[in-house]
Every structure is written in C-alpha cells, then in structure tokens.
Design a protein around this motif. Structure first.
Motif, PDB file in Angstrom:
ATOM      1  N   TYR A  48       0.846  -1.188   0.000  1.00 58.67           N
ATOM      2  CA  TYR A  48       0.000   0.000   0.000  1.00 58.67           C
ATOM      3  C   TYR A  48       0.882   1.238   0.000  1.00 58.67           C
ATOM      4  CZ  TYR A  48      -3.420   3.464   1.436  1.00 58.67           C
ATOM      5  OH  TYR A  48      -4.211   4.579   1.493  1.00 58.67           O
ATOM      6  N   PHE A  49       0.486   2.221  -0.822  1.00 56.20           N
ATOM      7  CA  PHE A  49       1.134   3.527  -0.861  1.00 56.20           C
ATOM      8  C   PHE A  49       0.056   4.568  -0.624  1.00 56.20           C
ATOM      9  CE2 PHE A  49       3.562   0.648  -3.471  1.00 56.20           C
ATOM     10  CZ  PHE A  49       4.881   0.930  -3.163  1.00 56.20           C
ATOM     11  N   ASP A  50       0.263   5.419   0.379  1.00 55.88           N
ATOM     12  CA  ASP A  50      -0.771   6.436   0.603  1.00 55.88           C
ATOM     13  C   ASP A  50      -0.686   7.498  -0.492  1.00 55.88           C
ATOM     14  OD1 ASP A  50       1.047   8.527   1.313  1.00 55.88           O
ATOM     15  OD2 ASP A  50       1.065   7.866   3.393  1.00 55.88           O
ATOM     16  N   VAL A  51      -1.633   8.380  -0.523  1.00 56.13           N
ATOM     17  CA  VAL A  51      -1.747   9.322  -1.631  1.00 56.13           C
ATOM     18  C   VAL A  51      -0.538  10.257  -1.706  1.00 56.13           C
ATOM     19  CG1 VAL A  51      -3.065  11.079  -0.358  1.00 56.13           C
ATOM     20  CG2 VAL A  51      -3.349  10.855  -2.842  1.00 56.13           C
ATOM     21  N   TYR A  52       0.003  10.600  -0.541  1.00 59.28           N
ATOM     22  CA  TYR A  52       1.142  11.521  -0.548  1.00 59.28           C
ATOM     23  C   TYR A  52       2.425  10.812  -0.997  1.00 59.28           C
ATOM     24  CZ  TYR A  52      -2.210  14.495   1.740  1.00 59.28           C
ATOM     25  OH  TYR A  52      -3.336  15.227   2.009  1.00 59.28           O
ATOM     26  N   GLU A  53       2.509   9.511  -0.732  1.00 59.83           N
ATOM     27  CA  GLU A  53       3.626   8.741  -1.275  1.00 59.83           C
ATOM     28  C   GLU A  53       3.525   8.659  -2.791  1.00 59.83           C
ATOM     29  OE1 GLU A  53       4.969   5.575   2.159  1.00 59.83           O
ATOM     30  OE2 GLU A  53       3.088   5.181   1.075  1.00 59.83           O
ATOM     31  N   MET A  54       2.329   8.446  -3.300  1.00 60.80           N
ATOM     32  CA  MET A  54       2.157   8.412  -4.749  1.00 60.80           C
ATOM     33  C   MET A  54       2.478   9.772  -5.372  1.00 60.80           C
ATOM     34  SD  MET A  54       1.639   5.325  -5.387  1.00 60.80           S
ATOM     35  CE  MET A  54       1.765   5.736  -7.115  1.00 60.80           C
ATOM     36  N   GLU A  55       2.129  10.838  -4.666  1.00 62.20           N
ATOM     37  CA  GLU A  55       2.470  12.184  -5.141  1.00 62.20           C
ATOM     38  C   GLU A  55       3.991  12.327  -5.273  1.00 62.20           C
ATOM     39  OE1 GLU A  55       1.403  16.777  -3.836  1.00 62.20           O
ATOM     40  OE2 GLU A  55       1.812  15.297  -2.279  1.00 62.20           O
ATOM     41  N   GLN A  56       4.734  11.846  -4.261  1.00 62.27           N
ATOM     42  CA  GLN A  56       6.201  11.913  -4.308  1.00 62.27           C
ATOM     43  C   GLN A  56       6.767  11.080  -5.459  1.00 62.27           C
ATOM     44  OE1 GLN A  56       8.524  11.706  -0.513  1.00 62.27           O
ATOM     45  NE2 GLN A  56       6.504  11.288   0.387  1.00 62.27           N
ATOM     46  N   ILE A  57       6.178   9.919  -5.688  1.00 61.87           N
ATOM     47  CA  ILE A  57       6.674   9.037  -6.751  1.00 61.87           C
ATOM     48  C   ILE A  57       6.494   9.698  -8.114  1.00 61.87           C
ATOM     49  CG2 ILE A  57       6.265   6.844  -7.928  1.00 61.87           C
ATOM     50  CD1 ILE A  57       5.500   5.712  -5.104  1.00 61.87           C
ATOM     51  N   VAL A  58       5.319  10.271  -8.358  1.00 67.51           N
ATOM     52  CA  VAL A  58       5.078  10.960  -9.633  1.00 67.51           C
ATOM     53  C   VAL A  58       6.040  12.134  -9.794  1.00 67.51           C
ATOM     54  CG1 VAL A  58       3.414  12.300 -10.969  1.00 67.51           C
ATOM     55  CG2 VAL A  58       2.675  10.235  -9.758  1.00 67.51           C
ATOM     56  N   ASP A  59       6.200  12.920  -8.715  1.00 67.52           N
ATOM     57  CA  ASP A  59       7.116  14.069  -8.774  1.00 67.52           C
ATOM     58  C   ASP A  59       8.543  13.624  -9.069  1.00 67.52           C
ATOM     59  OD1 ASP A  59       5.409  16.221  -8.446  1.00 67.52           O
ATOM     60  OD2 ASP A  59       5.486  16.151  -6.260  1.00 67.52           O
ATOM     61  N   TYR A  60       8.965  12.514  -8.481  1.00 68.27           N
ATOM     62  CA  TYR A  60      10.321  12.005  -8.700  1.00 68.27           C
ATOM     63  C   TYR A  60      10.559  11.743 -10.178  1.00 68.27           C
ATOM     64  CZ  TYR A  60      14.145   8.616  -8.888  1.00 68.27           C
ATOM     65  OH  TYR A  60      15.311   7.943  -9.207  1.00 68.27           O
ATOM     66  N   LEU A  74       1.030   7.363 -11.850  1.00 66.12           N
ATOM     67  CA  LEU A  74      -0.230   8.059 -11.600  1.00 66.12           C
ATOM     68  C   LEU A  74      -1.415   7.108 -11.727  1.00 66.12           C
ATOM     69  CD1 LEU A  74      -1.606  10.828 -11.094  1.00 66.12           C
ATOM     70  CD2 LEU A  74      -1.793  11.044 -13.572  1.00 66.12           C
ATOM     71  N   GLU A  75      -1.420   6.307 -12.783  1.00 67.59           N
ATOM     72  CA  GLU A  75      -2.536   5.369 -12.962  1.00 67.59           C
ATOM     73  C   GLU A  75      -2.578   4.350 -11.825  1.00 67.59           C
ATOM     74  OE1 GLU A  75      -4.896   5.930 -15.077  1.00 67.59           O
ATOM     75  OE2 GLU A  75      -3.684   7.675 -15.661  1.00 67.59           O
ATOM     76  N   PHE A  76      -1.417   3.906 -11.367  1.00 66.40           N
ATOM     77  CA  PHE A  76      -1.361   3.006 -10.220  1.00 66.40           C
ATOM     78  C   PHE A  76      -1.934   3.707  -8.987  1.00 66.40           C
ATOM     79  CE2 PHE A  76       1.359   1.185  -6.707  1.00 66.40           C
ATOM     80  CZ  PHE A  76       0.682  -0.017  -6.623  1.00 66.40           C
ATOM     81  N   GLY A  77      -1.575   5.002  -8.828  1.00 63.91           N
ATOM     82  CA  GLY A  77      -2.089   5.762  -7.694  1.00 63.91           C
ATOM     83  C   GLY A  77      -3.597   5.901  -7.721  1.00 63.91           C
ATOM     84  N   PHE A  78      -4.173   6.114  -8.911  1.00 68.25           N
ATOM     85  CA  PHE A  78      -5.626   6.250  -9.010  1.00 68.25           C
ATOM     86  C   PHE A  78      -6.343   4.932  -8.684  1.00 68.25           C
ATOM     87  CE2 PHE A  78      -5.273  10.226 -11.663  1.00 68.25           C
ATOM     88  CZ  PHE A  78      -5.992  11.016 -10.772  1.00 68.25           C
ATOM     89  N   ARG A  79      -5.680   3.807  -8.968  1.00 70.24           N
ATOM     90  CA  ARG A  79      -6.299   2.536  -8.599  1.00 70.24           C
ATOM     91  C   ARG A  79      -6.355   2.379  -7.086  1.00 70.24           C
ATOM     92  NH1 ARG A  79      -3.562   0.604 -13.259  1.00 70.24           N
ATOM     93  NH2 ARG A  79      -1.852  -0.352 -12.078  1.00 70.24           N
ATOM     94  N   LEU A  80      -5.358   2.947  -6.420  1.00 69.06           N
ATOM     95  CA  LEU A  80      -5.360   2.912  -4.954  1.00 69.06           C
ATOM     96  C   LEU A  80      -6.245   3.998  -4.358  1.00 69.06           C
ATOM     97  CD1 LEU A  80      -1.533   2.376  -4.260  1.00 69.06           C
ATOM     98  CD2 LEU A  80      -3.339   0.663  -4.085  1.00 69.06           C
ATOM     99  N   HIS A  81      -6.301   5.168  -5.017  1.00 67.21           N
ATOM    100  CA  HIS A  81      -7.008   6.343  -4.468  1.00 67.21           C
ATOM    101  C   HIS A  81      -7.846   6.991  -5.576  1.00 67.21           C
ATOM    102  CE1 HIS A  81      -4.235   5.917  -1.075  1.00 67.21           C
ATOM    103  NE2 HIS A  81      -3.253   5.866  -1.970  1.00 67.21           N
TER     104      HIS A  81
END
Length: 472
Positions: A48-60, A74-81
């Motif tokens: 599990y990655f919370d939304v702010y972790e996904m934000e960091q990953i996309v920014d990276y 991003l698409e992976f993040g939307f599946r989680l959130h």
C-alpha cells in the motif's frame, strides 16, 4: 611553432561554467522509489502507498524527465485512491510536462481541485506555457498580496517557476522584490547572481556574491562562484584568491583545484598550475585529460621530455587521443626529432583528418627535414580545412620565396595580412619588400621596406644581405 603565441591550453574548454548551488533539490525519496519499483517488478499491486507517497513518486519521475514512468505511477495511484484531488494535480503536471498545457489548465480549473499554494504556482506555470502572461502575472501578484505568506519565500518560488521556463526577466523581477523583503535571504541572492551570470553582467554578479559573503563568509560555494566570475572577466589573480578561500573552507573540492590550475596556466604560472593539476588528478578517477594539461605546462616550460611523458600517459589511457599525439609531435619537433614528429602527426591525422592544426604540425616537421614540396601540400590542406590561419598563409609564402616564386609568395603574404594585424606576423613586410624587389616593383618594395624598418632596426641590413644588388 604556431602555438607559441597562445595563452590558453589547447585542450581547455573556455566557456561559462555552471555555478555550484548551496540549495539542492529536496532529498530524493530513494527508499520509497525502491519499494515502489520492487512492487512493479513483481507485477503485483501488493502493498500500500498512501496518496502523498504516490504524489512523491510521480514528482520524482517528473523531475528526471521520465514522463512515461510518471504516467504509469499516476494510474497506479488512481487505482489505490480513485478521484484523489492530489493526484489530479499530478495529472495536470504530467499534461504540462508532455506539452498539453491546455488540458492541464482545464483540469486545474475544475471544481474538484482546491486552490492551494502549490496549485496556484502550477497554474501560473501553465498560464505562462500558454503565453497568457498577463493572467499569470496577475495570479502571481495575488499570491504576493497574501499576508499569510512570507513575501521572500513566495518571490523565490515564483522566480524558480520562471527560471524553469528560461524567463530571466520575470525571474529577476520577483527576485529583486524578494531581496527587498529580506536582504539576507541567500537563496534569493544566489538566484540573482545566477541571472546576472546568464546575462553576462559580471560586475552585478560580483556585487551579489560579495553581499552573500558578508552574510556567510564561510560559504565555499560563494567563493568558488566568485572565482568563476573573475575567471571569465578575466582577472585570473582575483580568481585564484577566491578559489584559495574556497579551498580553505572545503579542501576536498576537486573542481576548485581544477579551476585554480587553469587560472595559473592563464597567468603563465606553469609550475603552480602543474601542482594544482596533480592534486586534482589525485582526487578524480578519470585523469587522461589532466595529463594533457600537465603535458602542455611542461611544454610551455620547454621541458619537452617531461611533456612527452605526460602526453604519453594520456595516450596510454586513450589510444585514439588526437591531442596527446599532436602534443608529442610538437615536443619532438622542438627537439629537432623531425622523423619521429612526423610519425606522430600522421597518426593524429589518421584519427582526425579534418583537424587543420594536425596538417600544420605535419608540414612543420617536413620543413625541418627540408621536404618543402610535401610541406607545401600539407599547409594547403590545412588552409582548405580552416582558411582563417594567417601564420599558415605566411608559411606557404615563405616556401614560395625559397622556390623563387615571388608573385605567388606575395599573393599568400597579402592573404595573411588580410586575416591578421601585421604586428602578429613577424618580418612579413621585410619579406614582401624582398618579393616586390625581386619582381621589379621598386616603389612597392620601398614602401614595404619602410614599414619593415618601423618594426625592426635590422630590417634594412637583412634586406641588403638578401638583395645585395639593390641600391636601397
């Protein structure tokens, strides 16, 4: 040799070097990226990655220009959130990065996204990309009017935004506002100095770095940057002083040693340059180019055996090293080892047949062996590759003189003069006077000899030795 008049190393790049920064990008989330990529490699969405972790990953991935990977994240993040406003903002960033600014703007103006500080900065960036500059500036002014924000920090963020779009003028506007709000904000001062560097306003850049040093006299980066500006002016003595201060603060900084060595070279302080180049070489893994620099220092000191030793070290590391081959050829020529010199010049030409100077060095070796016809062909090849060589035109003319082809010699002498001030071409008017006299053009010979006598007291004596039959 023609290179004798140079003051810069043949192999040293002369350009505006990038500054060092005291502020670095925020620390990369390496552990987070490693964990995320491990999940992808397993082709599973376990974990599990919370939304702010996904934000960091996309920014990276966006920071590293990896737009495709950022889209996958991003698409992976939307599946989680699903429907996350935070990730919608990230989608707008991806649209902007991929040249779809209009889509980014439409997304930012949707009712789902709250207009927080970072979102407003992003919208300003998008409006700038769409060349809606007045709207972007108005939004920036709104941010500055917000009393809850620190003015200097806001100005710095706006400046970063404009700098990322290479808009120096707008960046400077906000940096200057920020400096007024907080004259001791060194991040703002560094960015201002960078802007002045970009505009090649060296005096203004120096003034900014001096302001920073009054705030923080122990900033090695500032001393280094100040040295860089002095190097470019050029004021090599002041550059060395600045580099020395930087090294007192940070003695393990290899780049400062390199620039200090270059400065000593420019001042023809070759032994000091060698010392600093040697220190630099002890600090870095890739040394072949440093051996070239040291080789040329010894060459300038006329210690040709030592120069060959260092050129050979460089050549051993790179067998197709054109610069090392020509350096050895020159040093051998200086020792009258013309056969050996020619062999190295030919090897250099095989590697880079379009380099004009290689053909010149070959020609000079052939002149040393009294093979003028072959030398003439090499000189002519050189000027075909690079016509802007007054000394080579003069060398061709001298060969023509030796062959008694005085009219052709005059043609080449005139081409040499057309390319360069005659003060850089030793005895050219004397030789022209001889050529004019030998072709029966007495009046022109007289005027050329008059100019030669202005340049050398011995000109008339030499002329009479060459042309004893003259009545001049």
């Amino acid at each position: 040799m023609q290179h004798r008049g140079e003051t810069a190393p043949r192999y040293q790049k002369q350009s505006r070097m990038k500054r060092k920064l005291t502020h670095l990008p925020e620390e990369e989330p390496e552990d987070l990226i490693r964990r995320y990529e491990a999940f992808l490699s397993q082709k599973t969405e376990a974990g599990y990655f919370d939304v702010y972790e996904m934000e960091q990953i996309v920014d990276y991935y966006l920071r590293w220009g990896r737009t495709r990977e950022s889209s996958v994240a991003l698409e992976f993040g939307f599946r989680l959130h699903p429907g996350s406003p935070v990730l919608l903002v990230q989608r707008a960033k991806i649209f902007l990065a991929s040249g779809q600014a209009q889509k980014a703007l439409q997304l930012l103006e949707s009712s789902v996204i709250r207009f927080e500080y970072d979102v407003l900065l992003l919208k300003i960036n998008v409006l700038s990309a769409l060349e809606r500059h007045s709207e972007a500036r108005a939004l920036a002014e709104e941010l500055l009017a917000d009393q809850s924000l620190e003015t200097d920090t806001t100005c710095l963020d706006l400046a970063y935004l404009y700098l990322s779009n290479y808009d120096i003028e707008n960046a400077m506007y906000f940096l200057q506002l920020g400096e007024k709000a907080n004259p001791k904000n060194t991040d703002i001062l560094f960015e201002l100095a960078f802007c002045y560097d970009t505009r090649e306003d060296n005096e203004a850049s120096i003034a900014i770095y001096e302001k920073i040093l009054k705030i923080d006299p122990y900033s090695a980066e500032t001393w280094f940057n100040l040295g860089q500006v002095y190097f470019l002016i050029p004021d090599y003595t002041k550059a060395i002083m600045a580099y020395e201060y930087a090294l007192v603060i940070r003695p393990d900084d290899s780049l400062t040693y390199l620039q200090k060595a270059h400065s000593h070279f420019q001042l023809q302080q070759y032994r000091e340059a060698i010392d600093d180049y040697e220190v630099y070489a002890s600090m870095v893994p890739d040394t072949w180019q440093i051996w070239l620099f040291i080789g040329e220092c010894y060459e300038r000191l006329e210690q040709f055996a030592e120069a060959i030793q260092y050129y050979s070290k460089s050549l051993k590391m790179h067998s197709d090293n054109y610069e090392a081959l020509t350096g050895i050829a020159i040093c051998l020529m200086e020792q009258d080892k013309f056969d050996d010199s020619i062999a190295f010049s030919r090897r250099a030409i095989e590697i880079n047949p379009d380099a004009a100077d290689g053909w010149v060095y070959l020609a000079e070796g052939l002149v040393g062996l009294d093979r003028p016809e072959e030398a003439l062909q090499a000189y002519i090849k050189s000027i075909r590759l690079d016509p802007n060589q007054p000394e080579t035109y003069m060398a061709i003319a001298n060969i023509c003189m030796d062959k008694g082809e005085y009219n052709l010699a005059l043609e080449y002498y005139r081409q040499a003069l057309a390319l360069n001030d005659e003060s850089d071409l030793q005895n050219i008017h004397l030789f022209m006077a001889v050529a004019y006299y030998k072709t029966g053009r007495r009046e022109e010979a007289f005027f050329a000899l008059d100019k030669a006598m202005e340049e050398s007291l011995d000109a008339l004596k030499v002329f009479r030795e060459i042309c004893p039959e003259s009545d001049f």
